[in-house]
Design an enzyme around this catalytic site. Structure first.
Site, PDB file in Angstrom:
ATOM      1  CB  CYS A 158      -0.615  -0.342   1.323  1.00 20.26           C
ATOM      2  SG  CYS A 158      -2.328   1.039   2.063  1.00 20.26           S
ATOM      3  CG  ASP A 186      -6.350  -0.925  -6.509  1.00 20.25           C
ATOM      4  OD1 ASP A 186      -6.680  -0.065  -5.394  1.00 20.25           O
ATOM      5  OD2 ASP A 186      -4.922  -1.136  -5.303  1.00 20.25           O
ATOM      6  CG  HIS A 225      -5.415  -0.663  -2.371  1.00 18.92           C
ATOM      7  ND1 HIS A 225      -4.649  -0.393  -3.006  1.00 18.92           N
ATOM      8  CD2 HIS A 225      -5.110  -0.921  -1.219  1.00 18.92           C
ATOM      9  CE1 HIS A 225      -3.688  -0.006  -2.481  1.00 18.92           C
ATOM     10  NE2 HIS A 225      -4.228   0.260  -0.929  1.00 18.92           N
TER      11      HIS A 225
END
Length: 221
Positions: A115, A162, A190
């Site tokens: 991330c 995502d 994600h």
């Protein structure tokens, strides 16, 4: 062996870090957090790399904004993590991953991030010469920095659904960096590598982790 240690960055900032793995390990990793801090999940990620034989340090990057941050994965946590991330400077982030790398000593080092940390891993590859390999999982800021030149081999992982990283960004990275290994995963969103998130995709996470371990073993040998 795992414990919390304190690091001192080059600008004098003191920060905590999670340390795991055998002290006598031949290779080492800096593991970089999501926007949720060095929380329970990130410590388990570190422990998994330690079990694979690496010495691991995960710097608490949010210590520059607020010490001891360990968030969950709800909407309020996401908002809080983004707010904290916005209070960090890129110079401070680089200083903190440098301190983590130096704490690992002179052994071959890699950097792996998730991330927010996926983008930081890219910075580690392009803005330092500390690492022999870098791996980024769903780093949302990589596309904006895609023209920076890596100083080590890089492997990147993205989910094909995502919502925060469109496939057009992934293709732009591929076009700008033909020498970088870029993988995408169908039906993965994600955070697909985190088993504490609703977006967890066990099949994609297992494949991405196997690719990560093979890549690190090859380049940190």
């Amino acid at each position: 062996m795992s414990n919390t240690i304190e690091l001192k960055a080059g600008d004098g900032h003191a920060l905590a870090a999670y340390q795991a793995g055998p002290a006598q390990a031949a290779q080492a990793l800096v593991v970089v957090q999501e926007i949720f801090g060095v929380n329970h999940h990130m410590c388990r990620v570190c422990d998994s790399f330690a079990a694979a034989g690496y010495a691991v340090v995960a710097p608490a990057l949010f210590d520059r904004a607020e010490r001891g941050v360990e968030l969950g994965y709800g909407p309020d946590d996401i908002a809080r993590g983004r707010e904290l991330r916005g209070r960090l400077s890129e110079a401070g982030i680089i200083a903190d991953i440098t301190a983590a790398a130096e704490a690992l000593g002179a052994k071959p080092r890699g950097i792996v991030g998730y991330c927010f940390g996926g983008t930081v891993a890219w910075y580690g590859a392009t803005r330092t010469q500390l690492f022999k390999a870098a791996v980024g999982w769903y780093g949302g800021g990589i596309a904006a920095a895609r023209n920076e030149r890596p100083n080590c081999p890089v492997q990147l992982h993205f989910g094909e659904i995502d919502a925060s990283i469109p496939l057009s960004d992934v293709e732009a990275i591929r076009a700008a960096q033909p020498g970088v290994d870029v993988y995408t995963y169908p039906a993965a969103g994600h955070g697909f590598g985190c088993d504490e998130r609703a977006s967890f995709n066990a099949e994609a996470a297992k494949l991405a982790q196997s690719r990560t371990l093979e890549f690190l073993a090859r380049h940190l040998a």
